[in-house]
Design an enzyme around this catalytic site. Structure first.
Site, PDB file in Angstrom:
ATOM      1  N   ASP A 156     -59.610  -2.632   9.562  1.00 42.18           N
ATOM      2  CA  ASP A 156     -59.547  -1.946   8.345  1.00 42.18           C
ATOM      3  C   ASP A 156     -60.958  -3.572   7.408  1.00 42.18           C
ATOM      4  O   ASP A 156     -61.235  -4.390   8.617  1.00 42.18           O
ATOM      5  CB  ASP A 156     -58.741  -1.935   7.474  1.00 42.18           C
ATOM      6  CG  ASP A 156     -57.493  -1.740   7.610  1.00 42.18           C
ATOM      7  OD1 ASP A 156     -57.735  -0.676   7.981  1.00 42.18           O
ATOM      8  OD2 ASP A 156     -57.040  -1.541   6.930  1.00 42.18           O
ATOM      9  N   HIS A 175     -58.491  -6.210  11.753  1.00 43.06           N
ATOM     10  CA  HIS A 175     -58.876  -6.372  10.976  1.00 43.06           C
ATOM     11  C   HIS A 175     -59.962  -7.230  11.700  1.00 43.06           C
ATOM     12  O   HIS A 175     -59.986  -7.632  12.582  1.00 43.06           O
ATOM     13  CB  HIS A 175     -58.590  -6.923   9.743  1.00 43.06           C
ATOM     14  CG  HIS A 175     -57.774  -6.813   8.802  1.00 43.06           C
ATOM     15  ND1 HIS A 175     -55.794  -6.891   9.097  1.00 43.06           N
ATOM     16  CD2 HIS A 175     -57.769  -5.852   7.913  1.00 43.06           C
ATOM     17  CE1 HIS A 175     -55.738  -6.155   7.736  1.00 43.06           C
ATOM     18  NE2 HIS A 175     -56.008  -5.529   6.484  1.00 43.06           N
TER      19      HIS A 175
HETATM   20 NI    NI Z   1     -58.462  -4.071   3.516  1.00 43.72          NI
END
Ligand code: NI
Length: 471
Positions: free
Chosen positions: A284, A428
Protein backbone atom coordinates in the site's frame (compact mmCIF):
# COMPACT_ATOMS: atom_id res chain seq x y z
CA UNK A 1 -18.52 6.16 122.21
CA UNK A 2 -21.40 7.71 120.40
CA UNK A 3 -19.19 10.64 119.48
CA UNK A 4 -16.40 8.33 118.43
CA UNK A 5 -18.82 6.39 116.20
CA UNK A 6 -20.05 9.61 114.65
CA UNK A 7 -16.49 10.67 113.99
CA UNK A 8 -15.76 7.31 112.48
CA UNK A 9 -18.83 7.55 110.22
CA UNK A 10 -17.77 11.05 109.11
CA UNK A 11 -14.37 9.71 108.18
CA UNK A 12 -16.01 6.92 106.26
CA UNK A 13 -18.24 9.40 104.37
CA UNK A 14 -15.30 11.60 103.57
CA UNK A 15 -13.38 8.70 102.11
CA UNK A 16 -16.40 7.56 100.10
CA UNK A 17 -16.96 11.07 98.69
CA UNK A 18 -13.28 11.39 97.78
CA UNK A 19 -13.31 8.00 96.08
CA UNK A 20 -16.44 8.83 94.07
CA UNK A 21 -14.98 12.23 93.12
CA UNK A 22 -11.72 10.65 91.97
CA UNK A 23 -13.67 8.06 90.02
CA UNK A 24 -15.76 10.75 88.32
CA UNK A 25 -12.70 12.81 87.43
CA UNK A 26 -10.86 9.74 86.15
CA UNK A 27 -13.81 8.63 84.05
CA UNK A 28 -14.32 12.12 82.65
CA UNK A 29 -10.67 12.51 81.70
CA UNK A 30 -10.62 9.03 80.19
CA UNK A 31 -13.87 9.67 78.37
CA UNK A 32 -12.77 13.04 77.07
CA UNK A 33 -9.44 11.73 75.89
CA UNK A 34 -11.14 8.74 74.26
CA UNK A 35 -13.49 11.20 72.58
CA UNK A 36 -10.61 13.25 71.19
CA UNK A 37 -8.62 10.20 70.13
CA UNK A 38 -11.75 8.94 68.43
CA UNK A 39 -12.25 12.27 66.69
CA UNK A 40 -8.76 12.25 65.32
CA UNK A 41 -8.48 8.61 64.29
CA UNK A 42 -11.81 7.39 63.03
CA UNK A 43 -13.67 9.38 60.45
CA UNK A 44 -17.13 8.08 61.34
CA UNK A 45 -18.02 11.35 63.02
CA UNK A 46 -20.30 13.49 60.86
CA UNK A 47 -20.77 10.65 58.39
CA UNK A 48 -23.93 10.99 56.39
CA UNK A 49 -25.07 8.47 53.85
CA UNK A 50 -27.93 8.75 51.44
CA UNK A 51 -29.11 7.45 48.09
CA UNK A 52 -29.69 9.44 44.94
CA UNK A 53 -30.89 8.54 41.47
CA UNK A 54 -28.25 8.56 38.75
CA UNK A 55 -30.59 9.24 35.85
CA UNK A 56 -29.87 5.74 34.52
CA UNK A 57 -32.35 2.96 35.00
CA UNK A 58 -31.46 0.74 37.92
CA UNK A 59 -28.46 2.82 38.99
CA UNK A 60 -28.48 4.96 42.12
CA UNK A 61 -25.78 6.72 44.09
CA UNK A 62 -24.67 6.15 47.66
CA UNK A 63 -23.27 9.42 48.96
CA UNK A 64 -20.89 9.34 51.93
CA UNK A 65 -19.91 12.61 53.58
CA UNK A 66 -17.57 13.16 56.49
CA UNK A 67 -14.85 15.42 57.82
CA UNK A 68 -11.54 14.16 59.08
CA UNK A 69 -8.14 15.71 59.82
CA UNK A 70 -8.84 19.00 58.11
CA UNK A 71 -10.51 17.50 55.08
CA UNK A 72 -14.09 17.34 53.93
CA UNK A 73 -14.96 14.17 52.04
CA UNK A 74 -17.83 13.92 49.60
CA UNK A 75 -17.80 10.50 47.95
CA UNK A 76 -20.31 9.16 45.47
CA UNK A 77 -20.42 5.39 44.98
CA UNK A 78 -22.53 3.80 42.24
CA UNK A 79 -25.15 1.18 43.16
CA UNK A 80 -25.73 -0.70 39.94
CA UNK A 81 -27.56 -3.74 41.21
CA UNK A 82 -24.44 -5.85 40.66
CA UNK A 83 -22.17 -6.19 43.71
CA UNK A 84 -19.06 -6.99 41.66
CA UNK A 85 -19.34 -3.71 39.76
CA UNK A 86 -20.10 -1.69 42.90
CA UNK A 87 -17.17 -3.24 44.78
CA UNK A 88 -14.72 -2.68 41.90
CA UNK A 89 -15.55 1.02 41.66
CA UNK A 90 -15.64 1.48 45.45
CA UNK A 91 -12.22 -0.18 45.73
CA UNK A 92 -10.82 2.21 43.15
CA UNK A 93 -12.26 5.24 44.98
CA UNK A 94 -10.99 4.07 48.37
CA UNK A 95 -7.53 3.16 47.04
CA UNK A 96 -7.28 6.47 45.20
CA UNK A 97 -8.12 8.62 48.21
CA UNK A 98 -5.81 6.70 50.48
CA UNK A 99 -3.00 7.65 48.13
CA UNK A 100 -3.57 11.34 48.71
CA UNK A 101 -0.62 12.53 50.82
CA UNK A 102 -1.25 13.60 54.43
CA UNK A 103 -1.90 17.26 54.87
CA UNK A 104 0.99 19.39 56.07
CA UNK A 105 0.20 20.11 59.79
CA UNK A 106 1.50 23.67 59.30
CA UNK A 107 -1.53 24.31 57.07
CA UNK A 108 -4.12 23.09 59.57
CA UNK A 109 -5.19 26.64 60.38
CA UNK A 110 -6.25 27.14 56.75
CA UNK A 111 -9.65 26.26 55.39
CA UNK A 112 -10.22 22.51 55.11
CA UNK A 113 -9.39 20.74 51.87
CA UNK A 114 -12.10 18.95 49.93
CA UNK A 115 -11.95 15.46 48.49
CA UNK A 116 -14.61 14.62 45.92
CA UNK A 117 -15.25 11.28 44.30
CA UNK A 118 -17.81 11.21 41.54
CA UNK A 119 -18.72 9.00 38.64
CA UNK A 120 -20.45 9.41 35.32
CA UNK A 121 -22.33 6.72 33.45
CA UNK A 122 -21.32 6.96 29.80
CA UNK A 123 -23.86 4.41 28.65
CA UNK A 124 -25.79 1.50 30.10
CA UNK A 125 -27.90 -1.34 28.76
CA UNK A 126 -29.02 -4.70 30.04
CA UNK A 127 -25.69 -6.02 28.69
CA UNK A 128 -23.19 -3.47 29.98
CA UNK A 129 -22.36 -0.37 31.96
CA UNK A 130 -19.63 2.05 30.84
CA UNK A 131 -18.58 4.51 33.49
CA UNK A 132 -15.91 7.03 34.36
CA UNK A 133 -14.80 7.55 37.94
CA UNK A 134 -12.99 10.63 39.17
CA UNK A 135 -11.34 11.63 42.43
CA UNK A 136 -10.42 15.28 42.93
CA UNK A 137 -8.66 17.03 45.82
CA UNK A 138 -9.24 20.79 46.05
CA UNK A 139 -6.59 22.60 48.03
CA UNK A 140 -6.44 26.21 49.08
CA UNK A 141 -2.71 26.04 48.38
CA UNK A 142 -1.10 24.47 45.36
CA UNK A 143 -2.86 22.92 42.40
CA UNK A 144 -5.84 20.62 42.65
CA UNK A 145 -5.09 17.01 41.84
CA UNK A 146 -7.36 14.71 39.90
CA UNK A 147 -7.36 11.04 39.01
CA UNK A 148 -9.72 9.33 36.61
CA UNK A 149 -10.38 5.80 35.56
CA UNK A 150 -12.89 4.27 33.17
CA UNK A 151 -14.37 0.86 32.58
CA UNK A 152 -16.94 -1.11 30.68
CA UNK A 153 -18.52 -3.85 32.79
CA UNK A 154 -20.52 -6.86 31.78
CA UNK A 155 -23.75 -6.07 33.60
CA UNK A 156 -24.60 -9.72 34.22
CA UNK A 157 -21.28 -11.05 35.54
CA UNK A 158 -20.05 -7.71 36.88
CA UNK A 159 -16.63 -8.37 35.35
CA UNK A 160 -14.66 -5.73 33.45
CA UNK A 161 -14.70 -6.21 29.68
CA UNK A 162 -11.19 -5.43 28.47
CA UNK A 163 -10.27 -4.13 25.04
CA UNK A 164 -8.44 -7.40 24.50
CA UNK A 165 -11.68 -9.33 25.09
CA UNK A 166 -13.66 -6.97 22.86
CA UNK A 167 -11.32 -7.67 19.93
CA UNK A 168 -11.27 -11.42 20.63
CA UNK A 169 -8.83 -13.30 18.40
CA UNK A 170 -7.96 -10.01 16.64
CA UNK A 171 -6.81 -8.36 19.87
CA UNK A 172 -3.22 -7.67 18.80
CA UNK A 173 -4.14 -6.10 15.45
CA UNK A 174 -7.19 -4.34 16.90
CA UNK A 175 -5.24 -2.63 19.64
CA UNK A 176 -2.47 -1.68 17.19
CA UNK A 177 -5.17 -0.06 15.08
CA UNK A 178 -6.42 1.95 18.08
CA UNK A 179 -2.84 3.12 18.71
CA UNK A 180 -2.62 4.22 15.06
CA UNK A 181 -5.82 6.26 15.38
CA UNK A 182 -4.61 7.73 18.66
CA UNK A 183 -1.33 8.82 17.05
CA UNK A 184 -3.26 10.42 14.21
CA UNK A 185 -5.55 12.23 16.64
CA UNK A 186 -2.58 13.54 18.63
CA UNK A 187 -0.83 14.64 15.43
CA UNK A 188 -3.98 16.51 14.32
CA UNK A 189 -4.29 18.10 17.76
CA UNK A 190 -0.65 19.25 17.72
CA UNK A 191 -1.09 20.63 14.20
CA UNK A 192 -4.25 22.58 15.07
CA UNK A 193 -2.41 24.12 18.03
CA UNK A 194 0.58 24.99 15.86
CA UNK A 195 2.92 22.77 17.87
CA UNK A 196 5.38 20.10 16.84
CA UNK A 197 4.42 16.54 17.59
CA UNK A 198 6.55 14.99 20.32
CA UNK A 199 7.65 11.75 18.63
CA UNK A 200 9.42 10.47 21.73
CA UNK A 201 6.26 10.86 23.79
CA UNK A 202 4.27 9.11 21.07
CA UNK A 203 6.67 6.19 21.24
CA UNK A 204 5.55 5.60 24.83
CA UNK A 205 2.08 4.56 23.64
CA UNK A 206 1.93 0.78 23.51
CA UNK A 207 -0.89 -1.39 22.27
CA UNK A 208 -0.38 -3.75 25.21
CA UNK A 209 -1.24 -0.89 27.61
CA UNK A 210 -4.63 -0.37 25.99
CA UNK A 211 -6.82 -2.12 28.53
CA UNK A 212 -10.12 -0.33 28.99
CA UNK A 213 -12.62 1.37 26.75
CA UNK A 214 -16.00 3.08 27.00
CA UNK A 215 -19.10 2.49 24.95
CA UNK A 216 -20.71 5.80 23.97
CA UNK A 217 -23.47 4.24 21.87
CA UNK A 218 -23.77 1.14 19.70
CA UNK A 219 -21.71 2.78 16.94
CA UNK A 220 -19.06 4.59 18.97
CA UNK A 221 -16.39 3.62 21.45
CA UNK A 222 -14.20 6.01 23.38
CA UNK A 223 -10.74 6.02 24.91
CA UNK A 224 -9.56 8.57 27.44
CA UNK A 225 -5.89 9.22 27.90
CA UNK A 226 -3.93 11.45 30.17
CA UNK A 227 -0.68 11.76 28.25
CA UNK A 228 1.93 14.14 29.60
CA UNK A 229 -0.80 16.12 31.30
CA UNK A 230 -2.86 16.47 28.12
CA UNK A 231 -6.30 14.95 28.43
CA UNK A 232 -7.11 13.30 25.16
CA UNK A 233 -10.41 11.75 24.28
CA UNK A 234 -10.44 9.53 21.23
CA UNK A 235 -13.84 8.62 19.85
CA UNK A 236 -13.97 6.00 17.16
CA UNK A 237 -16.78 4.95 14.91
CA UNK A 238 -16.97 1.15 15.17
CA UNK A 239 -16.88 1.02 11.35
CA UNK A 240 -13.24 2.04 11.57
CA UNK A 241 -12.50 -1.05 13.63
CA UNK A 242 -15.03 -3.46 12.15
CA UNK A 243 -12.44 -5.79 10.68
CA UNK A 244 -11.26 -6.53 14.25
CA UNK A 245 -14.71 -6.73 15.82
CA UNK A 246 -16.15 -9.72 13.99
CA UNK A 247 -16.97 -11.69 17.13
CA UNK A 248 -20.03 -12.43 19.26
CA UNK A 249 -19.09 -10.32 22.27
CA UNK A 250 -18.57 -7.24 20.07
CA UNK A 251 -21.88 -7.92 18.28
CA UNK A 252 -23.68 -8.16 21.61
CA UNK A 253 -22.43 -4.71 22.67
CA UNK A 254 -22.11 -2.84 19.35
CA UNK A 255 -23.54 -2.66 15.84
CA UNK A 256 -20.91 -4.28 13.64
CA UNK A 257 -21.13 -4.24 9.86
CA UNK A 258 -20.38 -7.80 8.82
CA UNK A 259 -17.30 -8.35 6.68
CA UNK A 260 -18.06 -10.68 3.80
CA UNK A 261 -15.31 -13.23 3.47
CA UNK A 262 -14.88 -14.30 -0.04
CA UNK A 263 -14.54 -18.06 -0.35
CA UNK A 264 -18.22 -18.31 -1.27
CA UNK A 265 -18.30 -15.42 -3.71
CA UNK A 266 -14.86 -15.37 -5.31
CA UNK A 267 -14.51 -17.03 -8.67
CA UNK A 268 -10.79 -17.20 -9.45
CA UNK A 269 -10.06 -16.90 -13.15
CA UNK A 270 -8.25 -20.18 -12.86
CA UNK A 271 -8.68 -22.75 -10.11
CA UNK A 272 -4.92 -22.75 -9.59
CA UNK A 273 -5.23 -21.27 -6.09
CA UNK A 274 -7.79 -23.88 -5.10
CA UNK A 275 -5.48 -26.71 -6.14
CA UNK A 276 -2.19 -25.21 -4.89
CA UNK A 277 -0.94 -23.03 -2.07
CA UNK A 278 -1.29 -19.38 -3.08
CA UNK A 279 -0.56 -16.26 -1.11
CA UNK A 280 -1.07 -12.65 -2.19
CA UNK A 281 1.43 -10.03 -1.07
CA UNK A 282 -0.05 -6.51 -1.28
CA UNK A 283 1.81 -3.22 -0.95
CA UNK A 284 0.00 0.00 0.00
CA UNK A 285 0.69 3.75 -0.14
CA UNK A 286 3.15 3.80 -3.09
CA UNK A 287 4.55 4.03 -5.58
CA UNK A 288 7.53 5.45 -3.74
CA UNK A 289 11.31 5.69 -3.92
CA UNK A 290 11.81 1.97 -3.05
CA UNK A 291 9.16 0.53 -5.37
CA UNK A 292 11.56 0.11 -8.29
CA UNK A 293 13.90 -2.05 -6.17
CA UNK A 294 10.91 -4.06 -4.93
CA UNK A 295 9.87 -4.74 -8.54
CA UNK A 296 13.40 -5.98 -9.28
CA UNK A 297 13.29 -8.41 -6.33
CA UNK A 298 9.89 -9.80 -7.38
CA UNK A 299 10.92 -10.09 -11.07
CA UNK A 300 14.12 -11.98 -10.19
CA UNK A 301 12.07 -14.53 -8.21
CA UNK A 302 9.14 -14.93 -10.59
CA UNK A 303 6.78 -13.63 -7.89
CA UNK A 304 3.64 -11.58 -8.51
CA UNK A 305 2.11 -9.13 -6.07
CA UNK A 306 -0.44 -6.29 -5.92
CA UNK A 307 0.02 -2.58 -5.37
CA UNK A 308 -2.68 -0.39 -3.85
CA UNK A 309 -1.48 2.95 -5.09
CA UNK A 310 -2.28 6.45 -3.89
CA UNK A 311 -3.44 8.67 -6.78
CA UNK A 312 -1.14 11.55 -5.89
CA UNK A 313 1.86 9.18 -5.98
CA UNK A 314 0.77 7.75 -9.34
CA UNK A 315 1.09 11.26 -10.76
CA UNK A 316 4.67 11.46 -9.47
CA UNK A 317 5.79 7.97 -10.58
CA UNK A 318 3.43 6.79 -13.30
CA UNK A 319 6.17 4.83 -15.13
CA UNK A 320 6.54 2.50 -12.11
CA UNK A 321 2.82 1.74 -12.20
CA UNK A 322 3.09 0.95 -15.90
CA UNK A 323 6.10 -1.30 -15.27
CA UNK A 324 4.29 -3.16 -12.46
CA UNK A 325 1.40 -4.06 -14.76
CA UNK A 326 3.72 -5.15 -17.57
CA UNK A 327 5.49 -7.50 -15.13
CA UNK A 328 2.26 -9.23 -14.08
CA UNK A 329 1.29 -7.38 -10.91
CA UNK A 330 -2.18 -6.08 -10.04
CA UNK A 331 -2.80 -2.38 -9.44
CA UNK A 332 -5.53 -1.40 -6.99
CA UNK A 333 -6.92 1.95 -5.89
CA UNK A 334 -5.86 3.29 -2.45
CA UNK A 335 -7.54 6.73 -2.73
CA UNK A 336 -6.22 9.99 -4.11
CA UNK A 337 -4.93 11.65 -0.91
CA UNK A 338 -4.87 8.80 1.64
CA UNK A 339 -7.67 10.26 3.75
CA UNK A 340 -10.17 8.09 5.62
CA UNK A 341 -13.29 7.50 3.48
CA UNK A 342 -15.64 7.20 6.44
CA UNK A 343 -15.29 10.86 7.39
CA UNK A 344 -15.79 12.21 3.85
CA UNK A 345 -18.73 13.86 2.13
CA UNK A 346 -20.13 11.72 -0.74
CA UNK A 347 -18.88 14.09 -3.51
CA UNK A 348 -15.36 14.04 -2.12
CA UNK A 349 -15.45 10.25 -1.76
CA UNK A 350 -16.58 9.91 -5.36
CA UNK A 351 -13.77 12.19 -6.51
CA UNK A 352 -11.10 10.30 -4.49
CA UNK A 353 -12.10 7.03 -6.15
CA UNK A 354 -12.74 8.12 -9.74
CA UNK A 355 -9.78 10.51 -10.02
CA UNK A 356 -7.41 7.74 -8.88
CA UNK A 357 -8.98 5.31 -11.36
CA UNK A 358 -8.42 7.89 -14.13
CA UNK A 359 -4.76 8.32 -13.14
CA UNK A 360 -4.24 4.54 -13.13
CA UNK A 361 -5.99 4.23 -16.50
CA UNK A 362 -3.76 6.93 -17.94
CA UNK A 363 -0.59 5.19 -16.66
CA UNK A 364 -1.48 1.59 -17.50
CA UNK A 365 -4.28 1.64 -20.03
CA UNK A 366 -6.57 -0.32 -17.68
CA UNK A 367 -9.08 0.36 -14.91
CA UNK A 368 -8.51 -1.17 -11.47
CA UNK A 369 -11.28 -3.39 -10.10
CA UNK A 370 -10.13 -3.54 -6.48
CA UNK A 371 -9.99 -0.78 -3.92
CA UNK A 372 -8.48 -0.74 -0.45
CA UNK A 373 -9.74 2.28 1.50
CA UNK A 374 -7.08 4.06 3.63
CA UNK A 375 -6.74 2.41 7.08
CA UNK A 376 -9.17 -0.26 5.88
CA UNK A 377 -11.91 2.06 7.15
CA UNK A 378 -15.25 1.35 5.53
CA UNK A 379 -18.88 1.67 6.48
CA UNK A 380 -22.06 0.70 4.66
CA UNK A 381 -22.19 4.01 2.72
CA UNK A 382 -18.57 3.74 1.59
CA UNK A 383 -19.04 0.13 0.44
CA UNK A 384 -22.20 1.11 -1.48
CA UNK A 385 -20.41 3.99 -3.26
CA UNK A 386 -17.52 1.68 -4.17
CA UNK A 387 -20.01 -0.88 -5.48
CA UNK A 388 -21.71 1.78 -7.61
CA UNK A 389 -18.34 2.35 -9.31
CA UNK A 390 -18.21 -1.37 -10.18
CA UNK A 391 -15.38 -2.08 -7.72
CA UNK A 392 -14.92 -4.42 -4.78
CA UNK A 393 -13.13 -3.79 -1.49
CA UNK A 394 -10.05 -5.87 -0.78
CA UNK A 395 -8.77 -5.78 2.80
CA UNK A 396 -6.38 -8.38 4.20
CA UNK A 397 -6.12 -11.43 6.43
CA UNK A 398 -2.46 -11.08 7.47
CA UNK A 399 -1.40 -7.76 8.98
CA UNK A 400 2.38 -7.33 9.15
CA UNK A 401 2.11 -3.98 11.02
CA UNK A 402 5.28 -3.01 9.15
CA UNK A 403 4.33 0.68 9.52
CA UNK A 404 4.54 0.32 13.30
CA UNK A 405 7.57 -1.87 13.88
CA UNK A 406 9.92 -1.04 11.02
CA UNK A 407 12.09 -3.93 12.10
CA UNK A 408 13.14 -6.41 9.40
CA UNK A 409 13.29 -9.51 11.61
CA UNK A 410 9.92 -8.79 13.24
CA UNK A 411 8.19 -8.29 9.88
CA UNK A 412 9.82 -11.40 8.43
CA UNK A 413 8.81 -13.58 11.40
CA UNK A 414 5.26 -12.22 11.42
CA UNK A 415 4.65 -12.99 7.73
CA UNK A 416 6.15 -16.48 7.93
CA UNK A 417 4.31 -17.35 11.16
CA UNK A 418 0.90 -16.27 9.87
CA UNK A 419 1.16 -17.35 6.22
CA UNK A 420 -1.89 -19.39 5.14
CA UNK A 421 -3.01 -20.62 1.72
CA UNK A 422 -5.41 -18.04 0.28
CA UNK A 423 -4.08 -15.34 2.62
CA UNK A 424 -3.78 -11.67 1.68
CA UNK A 425 -0.78 -9.96 3.31
CA UNK A 426 -0.71 -6.19 3.83
CA UNK A 427 2.63 -4.36 3.67
CA UNK A 428 3.81 -0.90 2.62
CA UNK A 429 6.34 -0.32 -0.17
CA UNK A 430 7.04 3.19 1.16
CA UNK A 431 8.74 1.56 4.19
CA UNK A 432 12.43 0.93 3.43
CA UNK A 433 12.59 -1.86 6.07
CA UNK A 434 9.80 -3.73 4.34
CA UNK A 435 11.45 -3.52 0.92
CA UNK A 436 14.82 -4.50 2.45
CA UNK A 437 13.35 -7.71 3.91
CA UNK A 438 11.10 -8.74 1.01
CA UNK A 439 13.69 -10.97 -0.74
CA UNK A 440 13.99 -13.10 2.41
CA UNK A 441 10.19 -13.33 2.75
CA UNK A 442 9.68 -14.34 -0.90
CA UNK A 443 12.48 -16.93 -0.75
CA UNK A 444 11.10 -18.49 2.40
CA UNK A 445 7.46 -18.62 1.20
CA UNK A 446 8.53 -20.15 -2.12
CA UNK A 447 10.61 -22.73 -0.23
CA UNK A 448 7.43 -23.61 1.69
CA UNK A 449 5.68 -24.29 -1.60
CA UNK A 450 3.66 -21.08 -1.92
CA UNK A 451 2.82 -19.51 -5.26
CA UNK A 452 3.13 -15.78 -4.88
CA UNK A 453 0.24 -14.48 -6.95
CA UNK A 454 -1.41 -11.20 -7.79
CA UNK A 455 -4.98 -10.48 -6.66
CA UNK A 456 -6.16 -10.86 -10.26
CA UNK A 457 -4.77 -14.38 -10.17
CA UNK A 458 -6.12 -15.20 -6.71
CA UNK A 459 -9.54 -13.55 -6.66
CA UNK A 460 -10.24 -13.04 -10.35
CA UNK A 461 -13.71 -11.65 -10.99
CA UNK A 462 -15.20 -10.38 -7.79
CA UNK A 463 -18.61 -9.00 -6.99
CA UNK A 464 -18.88 -5.21 -6.95
CA UNK A 465 -19.69 -3.76 -3.53
CA UNK A 466 -18.40 -6.77 -1.56
CA UNK A 467 -15.52 -6.94 0.89
CA UNK A 468 -12.80 -9.56 0.43
CA UNK A 469 -10.20 -10.38 3.06
CA UNK A 470 -8.82 -13.65 1.74
CA UNK A 471 -9.57 -16.29 -0.85
NI1 NI B 1 -2.45 3.14 3.43
Amino acid sequence: MKHARLKHRWHFHLRLITAVFVLIVTLSVAGLSLYYVDRRQTPQIDTREYRRHSGYRGISTRVVQYSDAGRHYYLEYPRTGNDNIDRAVARWIDDAHELIPQRDPALEHLAPESVYASYMVRSASTEHISLISQLAVDRDTGTPTRQTSYWTFDRRSGQVITLEQLFGDKSVDGRERVVLYLRQALADQAKSRGRALDERALATIHAADMRNFLIVDRNTIEFDYDLWGIDTTLRLDTDRLQLYLQNNLARRLLDITPVVTSRATASPTSDRCIRTRCIALTFDDGPGPYTSHLLDVLRDRGAHASFFVVGNNVQLRSSLVKRAVSEGHTIGNHSLTHTSFTTMRPERLHHEISETNTLIQRATGGQPRYIRPPYGAVDADVVRTIGEQGMSVVLWSIDTRDWADRDADTIYRRVIASARPGGIVIMHDIQPTTVATIARIVDRLQAQGYNLVSLDEMLGDTEAGKIYTSL
